[in-house]
Design a protein around this motif. Structure first.
Motif, PDB file in Angstrom:
ATOM      1  N   ASP A 188       0.853  -1.190   0.000  1.00  0.00           N
ATOM      2  CA  ASP A 188       0.000   0.000   0.000  1.00  0.00           C
ATOM      3  C   ASP A 188       0.890   1.241   0.000  1.00  0.00           C
ATOM      4  OD1 ASP A 188      -2.217  -1.621   0.080  1.00  0.00           O
ATOM      5  OD2 ASP A 188      -2.408  -1.523   2.264  1.00  0.00           O
ATOM      6  N   LEU A 189       0.658   2.132  -0.954  1.00  0.00           N
ATOM      7  CA  LEU A 189       1.550   3.273  -1.144  1.00  0.00           C
ATOM      8  C   LEU A 189       1.717   4.090   0.132  1.00  0.00           C
ATOM      9  CD1 LEU A 189       3.261   5.197  -2.823  1.00  0.00           C
ATOM     10  CD2 LEU A 189       1.141   6.243  -3.666  1.00  0.00           C
ATOM     11  N   TYR A 190       0.602   4.454   0.748  1.00  0.00           N
ATOM     12  CA  TYR A 190       0.675   5.328   1.917  1.00  0.00           C
ATOM     13  C   TYR A 190       0.884   4.554   3.214  1.00  0.00           C
ATOM     14  CZ  TYR A 190      -0.702   9.281  -0.997  1.00  0.00           C
ATOM     15  OH  TYR A 190      -0.721  10.256  -1.959  1.00  0.00           O
ATOM     16  N   THR A 191       0.009   3.597   3.501  1.00  0.00           N
ATOM     17  CA  THR A 191       0.013   2.974   4.827  1.00  0.00           C
ATOM     18  C   THR A 191       1.118   1.938   5.026  1.00  0.00           C
ATOM     19  OG1 THR A 191      -1.717   1.472   4.037  1.00  0.00           O
ATOM     20  CG2 THR A 191      -2.425   3.398   5.303  1.00  0.00           C
ATOM     21  N   THR A 192       1.779   1.511   3.951  1.00  0.00           N
ATOM     22  CA  THR A 192       2.895   0.575   4.103  1.00  0.00           C
ATOM     23  C   THR A 192       4.224   1.240   3.774  1.00  0.00           C
ATOM     24  OG1 THR A 192       1.549  -1.382   3.637  1.00  0.00           O
ATOM     25  CG2 THR A 192       3.919  -1.592   3.330  1.00  0.00           C
ATOM     26  N   THR A 193       4.363   1.785   2.569  1.00  0.00           N
ATOM     27  CA  THR A 193       5.657   2.322   2.142  1.00  0.00           C
ATOM     28  C   THR A 193       5.913   3.718   2.699  1.00  0.00           C
ATOM     29  OG1 THR A 193       5.475   1.024   0.108  1.00  0.00           O
ATOM     30  CG2 THR A 193       7.154   2.737   0.175  1.00  0.00           C
ATOM     31  N   LEU A 194       5.028   4.673   2.389  1.00  0.00           N
ATOM     32  CA  LEU A 194       5.257   6.050   2.821  1.00  0.00           C
ATOM     33  C   LEU A 194       5.132   6.210   4.332  1.00  0.00           C
ATOM     34  CD1 LEU A 194       3.519   8.111  -0.017  1.00  0.00           C
ATOM     35  CD2 LEU A 194       5.944   7.532   0.262  1.00  0.00           C
ATOM     36  N   ALA A 195       4.494   5.250   5.003  1.00  0.00           N
ATOM     37  CA  ALA A 195       4.435   5.276   6.468  1.00  0.00           C
ATOM     38  C   ALA A 195       5.835   5.257   7.068  1.00  0.00           C
ATOM     39  CB  ALA A 195       3.629   4.082   6.983  1.00  0.00           C
ATOM     40  N   ASN A 196       6.792   4.674   6.361  1.00  0.00           N
ATOM     41  CA  ASN A 196       8.194   4.678   6.795  1.00  0.00           C
ATOM     42  C   ASN A 196       8.896   5.968   6.409  1.00  0.00           C
ATOM     43  OD1 ASN A 196       8.946   1.735   7.781  1.00  0.00           O
ATOM     44  ND2 ASN A 196       7.627   1.473   6.002  1.00  0.00           N
ATOM     45  N   ILE A 197       8.589   6.460   5.213  1.00  0.00           N
ATOM     46  CA  ILE A 197       9.297   7.623   4.676  1.00  0.00           C
ATOM     47  C   ILE A 197       9.005   8.889   5.485  1.00  0.00           C
ATOM     48  CG2 ILE A 197       9.653   9.041   2.614  1.00  0.00           C
ATOM     49  CD1 ILE A 197      10.634   6.109   2.407  1.00  0.00           C
ATOM     50  N   VAL A 198       7.797   9.010   6.065  1.00  0.00           N
ATOM     51  CA  VAL A 198       7.430  10.229   6.799  1.00  0.00           C
ATOM     52  C   VAL A 198       8.010  10.273   8.208  1.00  0.00           C
ATOM     53  CG1 VAL A 198       5.329  10.641   5.463  1.00  0.00           C
ATOM     54  CG2 VAL A 198       5.206   9.212   7.525  1.00  0.00           C
ATOM     55  N   VAL A 199       8.737   9.241   8.610  1.00  0.00           N
ATOM     56  CA  VAL A 199       9.435   9.263   9.901  1.00  0.00           C
ATOM     57  C   VAL A 199      10.649  10.185   9.781  1.00  0.00           C
ATOM     58  CG1 VAL A 199      10.749   7.874  11.555  1.00  0.00           C
ATOM     59  CG2 VAL A 199       8.663   6.953  10.535  1.00  0.00           C
TER      60      VAL A 199
END
Length: 251
Positions: A188-199
């Motif tokens: 999932d683009l937001y809840t799996t991948t980007l959830a890490n990037i926004v840290v």
């Protein structure tokens, strides 16, 4: 060669299953810590621990079981009956117990790596307790991974962040620094991948890294996240958040 996957969901585990066949690769996975649905909600609320499901999945993906699948099946076993225990996996409960015995989830991960004979690394992206927040084009705001992941209607996310902000796990930063290739997706683009990037600290480390970036596109779109967008749109959103262009995209 050091290969780092950022995500930790089901998509990442499929990639790990393929890559681990190549014994010359050093594999690491940075796993999101924002899941707040199902048994993870209990782990958060009752035990005060960060979510364990994606950690469990990544450990099992790295585990080379050979011809012995019993330990894998035991770790995956989900209780279908029982008040209070229904819906929980035995693997999650064992990780809760190990975290209590050793004093931290990080120590529990290392112990299970020893038990399973795992050579790769499974790294929580953060040790801070934080929740995902999505703002939509119509002005609505939804907080919590579970609610963002299962929206009532289909709409586009315009802004995505953490509340409160979370600092990157130093081990995750070190994994990015030593990586030769960084793989983003599938998942999932937001809840799996980007959830890490926004840290805090993750995208900055990726920007400074000399590693080649590989984005793996999803097979299907996701309601409330990627419905009606193209693979080019998917890549553009990913690159906007990491602040760097990908070197390769796999479709």
């Amino acid at each position: 060669m050091n290969i780092l996957l950022i995500g930790g969901g089901t998509g990442s585990t499929v990639v790990i299953e393929g890559l681990k066949k190549h014994k010359d690769l050093n594999l690491s996975v940075i796993v999101g810590m924002m899941d707040d649905g199902g048994s993870n909600a209990v782990v958060r609320d009752e035990f005060g621990l960060l979510p364990l499901s994606d950690i469990r999945k990544s450990l099992l993906a790295l585990y080379d079981s050979g011809n012995d699948e019993v330990l894998r099946k035991l770790f995956l076993y989900r209780f279908s009956i029982g008040e209070g225990i229904k819906g929980h996996t035995l693997g999650n409960l064992l990780m809760v117990a190990m975290s209590d015995i050793l004093g931290s989830e990080v120590e529990a991960i290392e112990m299970f790596k020893t038990i399973f004979g795992i050579k790769g690394d499974v790294i929580p992206v953060t040790l801070d307790n934080s929740r995902l927040v999505a703002e939509y084009e119509n002005g609505d705001i939804i907080e919590g991974e579970h609610l963002i992941d299962e929206p009532e209607d289909d709409r586009n996310i315009s802004k995505f962040y953490l509340k409160p902000s979370a600092k990157a796990n130093p081990e995750a930063i070190r994994a990015i620094e030593r990586a030769d290739f960084i793989i983003l997706g599938p998942g999932d683009l937001y809840t799996t991948t980007l959830a890490n990037i926004v840290v805090d600290g993750i995208k900055e480390s990726i920007q400074m890294s000399k590693a080649k970036i590989i984005c793996i596109g999803n097979l299907m779109s996701k309601k409330g996240q990627t419905r009606n967008i193209t693979q080019s749109d998917y890549l553009h959103i990913m690159e906007q958040y990491i602040g760097k262009n990908a070197d390769y995209i796999l479709i």
